[in-house]
Write a protein that holds these residues in place. Structure first.
Motif, PDB file in Angstrom:
ATOM      1  N   THR A   1       0.812  -1.227   0.000  1.00 30.63           N
ATOM      2  CA  THR A   1       0.000   0.000   0.000  1.00 30.63           C
ATOM      3  C   THR A   1       0.843   1.275   0.000  1.00 30.63           C
ATOM      4  O   THR A   1       0.331   2.358   0.271  1.00 30.63           O
ATOM      5  CB  THR A   1      -0.927   0.016   1.230  1.00 30.63           C
ATOM      6  OG1 THR A   1      -0.107   0.044   2.427  1.00 30.63           O
ATOM      7  CG2 THR A   1      -1.832  -1.203   1.249  1.00 30.63           C
ATOM      8  N   ILE A   2       2.124   1.148  -0.332  1.00 30.40           N
ATOM      9  CA  ILE A   2       3.031   2.277  -0.149  1.00 30.40           C
ATOM     10  C   ILE A   2       2.608   3.497  -0.952  1.00 30.40           C
ATOM     11  O   ILE A   2       2.689   4.632  -0.468  1.00 30.40           O
ATOM     12  CB  ILE A   2       4.480   1.872  -0.492  1.00 30.40           C
ATOM     13  CG1 ILE A   2       5.460   2.963  -0.081  1.00 30.40           C
ATOM     14  CG2 ILE A   2       4.614   1.513  -1.965  1.00 30.40           C
ATOM     15  CD1 ILE A   2       5.498   3.252   1.395  1.00 30.40           C
ATOM     16  N   PHE A   3       2.120   3.309  -2.174  1.00 30.56           N
ATOM     17  CA  PHE A   3       1.745   4.469  -2.984  1.00 30.56           C
ATOM     18  C   PHE A   3       0.521   5.175  -2.408  1.00 30.56           C
ATOM     19  O   PHE A   3       0.454   6.403  -2.379  1.00 30.56           O
ATOM     20  CB  PHE A   3       1.501   4.046  -4.421  1.00 30.56           C
ATOM     21  CG  PHE A   3       2.737   3.518  -5.107  1.00 30.56           C
ATOM     22  CD1 PHE A   3       3.827   4.337  -5.318  1.00 30.56           C
ATOM     23  CD2 PHE A   3       2.813   2.196  -5.511  1.00 30.56           C
ATOM     24  CE1 PHE A   3       4.971   3.859  -5.942  1.00 30.56           C
ATOM     25  CE2 PHE A   3       3.947   1.707  -6.133  1.00 30.56           C
ATOM     26  CZ  PHE A   3       5.030   2.538  -6.348  1.00 30.56           C
ATOM     27  N   ALA A   4      -0.437   4.394  -1.931  1.00 31.66           N
ATOM     28  CA  ALA A   4      -1.603   4.984  -1.272  1.00 31.66           C
ATOM     29  C   ALA A   4      -1.191   5.680   0.017  1.00 31.66           C
ATOM     30  O   ALA A   4      -1.718   6.752   0.358  1.00 31.66           O
ATOM     31  CB  ALA A   4      -2.652   3.913  -0.993  1.00 31.66           C
ATOM     32  N   ASP A   5      -0.246   5.074   0.746  1.00 31.86           N
ATOM     33  CA  ASP A   5       0.228   5.687   1.992  1.00 31.86           C
ATOM     34  C   ASP A   5       0.901   7.033   1.712  1.00 31.86           C
ATOM     35  O   ASP A   5       0.712   8.007   2.458  1.00 31.86           O
ATOM     36  CB  ASP A   5       1.219   4.753   2.693  1.00 31.86           C
ATOM     37  CG  ASP A   5       0.579   3.470   3.189  1.00 31.86           C
ATOM     38  OD1 ASP A   5      -0.659   3.446   3.326  1.00 31.86           O
ATOM     39  OD2 ASP A   5       1.312   2.496   3.426  1.00 31.86           O
TER      40      ASP A   5
ATOM     41  N   ALA B   1      -0.297   7.119 -13.040  1.00 25.60           N
ATOM     42  CA  ALA B   1      -0.468   5.960 -12.155  1.00 25.60           C
ATOM     43  C   ALA B   1       0.898   5.591 -11.612  1.00 25.60           C
ATOM     44  O   ALA B   1       1.917   5.790 -12.293  1.00 25.60           O
ATOM     45  CB  ALA B   1      -1.079   4.784 -12.920  1.00 25.60           C
ATOM     46  N   PRO B   2       0.966   5.072 -10.398  1.00 21.63           N
ATOM     47  CA  PRO B   2       2.274   4.719  -9.840  1.00 21.63           C
ATOM     48  C   PRO B   2       2.930   3.602 -10.623  1.00 21.63           C
ATOM     49  O   PRO B   2       2.247   2.810 -11.291  1.00 21.63           O
ATOM     50  CB  PRO B   2       1.937   4.288  -8.405  1.00 21.63           C
ATOM     51  CG  PRO B   2       0.508   3.921  -8.429  1.00 21.63           C
ATOM     52  CD  PRO B   2      -0.132   4.793  -9.457  1.00 21.63           C
ATOM     53  N   PRO B   3       4.246   3.495 -10.579  1.00 23.63           N
ATOM     54  CA  PRO B   3       4.937   2.399 -11.262  1.00 23.63           C
ATOM     55  C   PRO B   3       4.450   1.046 -10.746  1.00 23.63           C
ATOM     56  O   PRO B   3       3.915   0.928  -9.637  1.00 23.63           O
ATOM     57  CB  PRO B   3       6.399   2.627 -10.903  1.00 23.63           C
ATOM     58  CG  PRO B   3       6.491   4.057 -10.501  1.00 23.63           C
ATOM     59  CD  PRO B   3       5.164   4.403  -9.893  1.00 23.63           C
TER      60      PRO B   3
ATOM     61  N   GLY C   1       8.482  10.931 -11.285  1.00 23.83           N
ATOM     62  CA  GLY C   1       7.503  11.491 -12.210  1.00 23.83           C
ATOM     63  C   GLY C   1       6.080  11.290 -11.728  1.00 23.83           C
ATOM     64  O   GLY C   1       5.219  12.172 -11.881  1.00 23.83           O
ATOM     65  N   TRP C   2       5.818  10.128 -11.124  1.00 20.00           N
ATOM     66  CA  TRP C   2       4.488   9.896 -10.527  1.00 20.00           C
ATOM     67  C   TRP C   2       4.271  10.834  -9.335  1.00 20.00           C
ATOM     68  O   TRP C   2       3.193  11.429  -9.196  1.00 20.00           O
ATOM     69  CB  TRP C   2       4.356   8.449 -10.069  1.00 20.00           C
ATOM     70  CG  TRP C   2       3.170   8.256  -9.181  1.00 20.00           C
ATOM     71  CD1 TRP C   2       1.868   8.158  -9.559  1.00 20.00           C
ATOM     72  CD2 TRP C   2       3.172   8.173  -7.742  1.00 20.00           C
ATOM     73  NE1 TRP C   2       1.053   8.022  -8.451  1.00 20.00           N
ATOM     74  CE2 TRP C   2       1.820   8.030  -7.322  1.00 20.00           C
ATOM     75  CE3 TRP C   2       4.176   8.195  -6.769  1.00 20.00           C
ATOM     76  CZ2 TRP C   2       1.477   7.910  -5.977  1.00 20.00           C
ATOM     77  CZ3 TRP C   2       3.824   8.086  -5.435  1.00 20.00           C
ATOM     78  CH2 TRP C   2       2.483   7.954  -5.052  1.00 20.00           C
ATOM     79  N   LEU C   3       5.292  10.999  -8.502  1.00 15.36           N
ATOM     80  CA  LEU C   3       5.159  11.830  -7.304  1.00 15.36           C
ATOM     81  C   LEU C   3       4.903  13.286  -7.682  1.00 15.36           C
ATOM     82  O   LEU C   3       4.039  13.954  -7.088  1.00 15.36           O
ATOM     83  CB  LEU C   3       6.429  11.713  -6.455  1.00 15.36           C
ATOM     84  CG  LEU C   3       6.446  12.498  -5.144  1.00 15.36           C
ATOM     85  CD1 LEU C   3       5.360  12.006  -4.198  1.00 15.36           C
ATOM     86  CD2 LEU C   3       7.830  12.389  -4.479  1.00 15.36           C
ATOM     87  N   VAL C   4       5.631  13.798  -8.666  1.00 15.73           N
ATOM     88  CA  VAL C   4       5.418  15.176  -9.093  1.00 15.73           C
ATOM     89  C   VAL C   4       4.040  15.335  -9.725  1.00 15.73           C
ATOM     90  O   VAL C   4       3.346  16.334  -9.497  1.00 15.73           O
ATOM     91  CB  VAL C   4       6.529  15.609 -10.064  1.00 15.73           C
ATOM     92  CG1 VAL C   4       6.208  16.958 -10.698  1.00 15.73           C
ATOM     93  CG2 VAL C   4       7.865  15.694  -9.327  1.00 15.73           C
ATOM     94  N   GLY C   5       3.615  14.340 -10.524  1.00 14.58           N
ATOM     95  CA  GLY C   5       2.262  14.384 -11.079  1.00 14.58           C
ATOM     96  C   GLY C   5       1.204  14.398  -9.995  1.00 14.58           C
ATOM     97  O   GLY C   5       0.204  15.129 -10.080  1.00 14.58           O
ATOM     98  N   LEU C   6       1.425  13.594  -8.949  1.00 15.80           N
ATOM     99  CA  LEU C   6       0.509  13.581  -7.812  1.00 15.80           C
ATOM    100  C   LEU C   6       0.487  14.948  -7.131  1.00 15.80           C
ATOM    101  O   LEU C   6      -0.588  15.474  -6.800  1.00 15.80           O
ATOM    102  CB  LEU C   6       0.946  12.506  -6.813  1.00 15.80           C
ATOM    103  CG  LEU C   6       0.170  12.444  -5.497  1.00 15.80           C
ATOM    104  CD1 LEU C   6      -1.290  12.071  -5.737  1.00 15.80           C
ATOM    105  CD2 LEU C   6       0.839  11.444  -4.534  1.00 15.80           C
ATOM    106  N   GLY C   7       1.664  15.541  -6.942  1.00 13.51           N
ATOM    107  CA  GLY C   7       1.723  16.869  -6.334  1.00 13.51           C
ATOM    108  C   GLY C   7       0.994  17.911  -7.154  1.00 13.51           C
ATOM    109  O   GLY C   7       0.303  18.774  -6.604  1.00 13.51           O
TER     110      GLY C   7
END
Length: 392
Positions: free
Chosen positions: A163-167, A199-201, A217-223
Motif C-alpha cells: 500500500t506504499i503508494f496509497a500511503d 499511475a504509480p509504477p 515522475g508519478w510523485l510530481v504528477g501527484l503533487g
C-alpha cells in the motif's frame, strides 16, 4: 526609490542557524559549494550592507564583522537582519534537512543545526521551527511542503508495503491541508526531463532516497493534481544549486511537456531561482499562463548585478508572473541581502525606465507592488498561521 518601504512576501525561504558561528562555519553558508568565501560578490555584499545593521561601518573587514556578530549573538543578529528585510509574510520550505525517522535529504554541514528532539513528533518539530522563525522575523509564517521529503518519510516508517503508494498520497494530502504550497527537488534527483506518470509504477520503491525517474515522475504528477485540487502552487527548484545538482538537467525548458500537460488542469507552477536560465523561465512564463517564477537565491549571490538579472527576467515575463523570494538559508544575512538587493536593483531599473519614458510612475509603482507581494497573494491561499509581530 519606488521600492523603499514596500512590504514583501518572501515566497520561498528556509530557517536560520540557531547557534553562533565561527568563520569556517559562516563561510560554508556563503556559497552553494562545499565552502563559500568572503572573497566573493556575496561576501562583499555582506560586509557592505549587513555590517551597518550590526552597528559597524560599511565595508567592515570580515574578522571585524564576525567579532561583532559573536558579541551580539545569533539571536540578536537574526532578529535585526530578518526584521530589516521588510518582509511581512514568509513561506518556509520545512523539508530541507532530516525529520525524525527520516533519512537526511543531504546531510551537509549547513543542516547540522536542525537536529531534532526524539521526544517530539515530526509535526510538532516543524511547528516549533516555524514558530521560532516567526518570533525572530515577525510577520506571518506559512509552510511549503516538499514532496520528496514526505514520500521518503513514509517509506522509512512503513517500508515497501503493497500500500506504499496509497500511503504516500494519504500523507501528502494530510500535510497539504496545513500548507500554502508544495515543492519538488526533482531537478536534483533525476533532472527536469522526467516522465510524467498518472499511475504509480508497477513496482514499489526499492530505495529510501528516491532517485528513480518514473517514481519521481508519478510523485510530481501527484503533487500537481493535489495542488490543483487544493489551490496550492507547486514550486520547482530550477537552475543553480549545490554540488548534488547537474546544472544542465535543471534548465526549465526541460519542463515544457509537463507544462503543456498541466496547462488546463488548474495547477500553478512556480519556477524558483532560475539563474542562469532566468531568460528561459521568463519565456515559459510568457507562453504558459499557469507559470510563475522568482529569482530567489540568485539575487544575493549576484550582488549589485541584481538589476541586470531582474531586467533580463522582465524581458519576456508578464509582470503578473514574477514573485519575490530570497531563498535565504542558514544565514539571516541571505534573507536580508535578498530583500535589500532586490529593492536596489528593481528600484534603479525602474528609475531608468521612467527617465526614458518607457513606463509611467503609476505603472512602475504597480509593478513594484505586484512583484513584492500582490502576485504571491493571487496564487497562495490565505495563511494557516498566526501572525507574530512582538519583540522576539
Amino acid at each position: 526609490m519606488l521600492t523603499d518601504g514596500v512590504a514583501l512576501t518572501d515566497q520561498h525561504c528556509h530557517g536560520v542557524v540557531t547557534a553562533d558561528l565561527d568563520r569556517a562555519r559562516f563561510e560554508q553558508l556563503l556559497g552553494e559549494g562545499p565552502r563559500g568565501t568572503f572573497d566573493s560578490t556575496l561576501g562583499t555584499a555582506v560586509r557592505r550592507f549587513c555590517a551597518p545593521v550590526l552597528d559597524l561601518p560599511p565595508h567592515a573587514g570580515a574578522d571585524e564583522y564576525l567579532r561583532r556578530r559573536a558579541e551580539l549573538g545569533w539571536h540578536e543578529v537574526s532578529s535585526r537582519l530578518l526584521r530589516g528585510t521588510g518582509v511581512t509574510r514568509w513561506l518556509v520550505d520545512t523539508g530541507f534537512g532530516p525529520e525524525p525517522g527520516h533519512p537526511a535529504e543531504r546531510m551537509r554541514s549547513r543542516t547540522a543545526h536542525m537536529a531534532t528532539d526524539p521526544a517530539l513528533t515530526a509535526g510538532s518539530q516543524r511547528s516549533a521551527r516555524l514558530t521560532e522563525f516567526g518570533a525572530l522575523a515577525g510577520g506571518t509564517v506559512d509552510e511549503v511542503v516538499r514532496l520528496e521529503q514526505v514520500a521518503e518519510h513514509v517509506i522509512a516508517e512503513n517500508g515497501y508495503s503493497a500500500t506504499i503508494f496509497a500511503d504516500i498520497e494519504n500523507a501528502l494530502r494530510e500535510r497539504a491541508r496545513h500548507a500554502v504550497g508544495l515543492k519538488t527537488i526533482i531537478a536534483y534527483r533525476c533532472g527536469l526531463d522526467f516522465p510524467l506518470l498518472y499511475a504509480p509504477p508497477a513496482e514499489p520503491p526499492s530505495e529510501t532516497r528516491l532517485t528513480d525517474p518514473r517514481l519521481l515522475g508519478w510523485l510530481v504528477g501527484l503533487g500537481a493534481r493535489i495542488g490543483a485540487e487544493l489551490g496550492l502552487p507547486l514550486q520547482f527548484h530550477v537552475g543553480f544549486g549545490d554540488p548534488d545538482l547537474r546544472l544542465h538537467r535543471a534548465d526549465p525548458l526541460l519542463l515544457t511537456d509537463f507544462l503543456r500537460a498541466t496547462a488546463d488542469t488548474g495547477a500553478t507552477v512556480v519556477l524558483l531561482h532560475c539563474w542562469p536560465f532566468h531568460r528561459n523561465a521568463s519565456y515559459l512564463a510568457h507562453i504558459f499562463e499557469h507559470v510563475r517564477m522568482d529569482l530567489g537565491l540568485a539575487i544575493p549571490h549576484v550582488g549589485l548585478r541584481a538589476g541586470a538579472v531582474l531586467a533580463e527576467a522582465l524581458e519576456l515575463a508578464p509582470f503578473r508572473a514574477l514573485c519575490y523570494s530570497s531563498d535565504g538559508y542558514g544565514l539571516p544575512e541571505l534573507h536580508y541581502l535578498g530583500a535589500l538587493l532586490w529593492r536596489r536593483g528593481l528600484g534603479r531599473l525602474l528609475d531608468e525606465w521612467i527617465a526614458d519614458d518607457a513606463i509611467t510612475t503609476a505603472d512602475a509603482e504597480a509593478l513594484v507592488r505586484a512583484i513584492a507581494s500582490d502576485n504571491a497573494a493571487q496564487i497562495y491561499p490565505h495563511s494557516h498561521s498566526t501572525e507574530i509581530t512582538g519583540t522576539p
